[in-house]
Design a protein around this motif. Structure first.
Motif, short mmCIF file in Angstrom:
data_model
loop_
_atom_site.label_atom_id
_atom_site.label_comp_id
_atom_site.label_asym_id
_atom_site.label_seq_id
_atom_site.Cartn_x
_atom_site.Cartn_y
_atom_site.Cartn_z
N VAL A 63 -51.70 -27.93 -77.36
CA VAL A 63 -51.57 -28.66 -76.10
C VAL A 63 -50.25 -28.29 -75.43
N ALA A 64 -50.22 -28.43 -74.13
CA ALA A 64 -48.98 -28.17 -73.39
C ALA A 64 -47.98 -29.27 -73.72
N PRO A 68 -41.86 -27.67 -78.14
CA PRO A 68 -42.86 -27.16 -79.09
C PRO A 68 -42.70 -27.83 -80.46
N ALA A 69 -43.80 -28.26 -81.02
CA ALA A 69 -43.76 -28.93 -82.32
C ALA A 69 -45.15 -28.89 -82.94
N VAL A 70 -45.18 -29.00 -84.25
CA VAL A 70 -46.44 -29.17 -84.97
C VAL A 70 -46.41 -30.59 -85.51
N ILE A 71 -47.38 -31.40 -85.09
CA ILE A 71 -47.44 -32.79 -85.51
C ILE A 71 -48.70 -32.97 -86.35
#
Length: 94
Positions: A63-64, A68-71
């Motif tokens: 998703v925009a 930036p992250a990985v959740i």
């Protein structure tokens, strides 16, 4: 992300996170949402010796975002950030 019970149990006993240990035999693909069902059908129908392709599944979405992250979503319904590994990764044992 699916983790085999045996792997999860061993990691819990050793105090390890399965996302940070050496892992072989995994395939990750970024697929457009409109192609997801077709891609999964192709993977699941693949004739592989070990049968893992039958368990192919979607594990997330891109998703925009401004940061930036990985959740990750947990089995308990909570979320956590997947941080970069601090320190050394465990070596492969072959």
């Amino acid at each position: 992300m699916p983790v085999l019970e045996e792997v999860q149990g061993t990691c819990e006993l050793l105090g390890l996170d399965p996302l940070y240990i050496a892992n072989e035999g995994r395939f990750v693909a970024f697929v457009a949402p409109e192609d997801l069902d077709r891609a999964l059908a192709i993977l699941r129908s693949a004739q592989m010796k070990t049968g893992e392709a039958e368990t192919a599944c979607a594990i997330g979405q891109v998703v925009a975002a401004t940061t930036p992250a990985v959740i990750l979503n947990s089995k308990l319904g909570t979320t956590r950030w997947l941080d970069l590994l601090s320190g050394e990764q465990l070596p492969r044992i072959c």
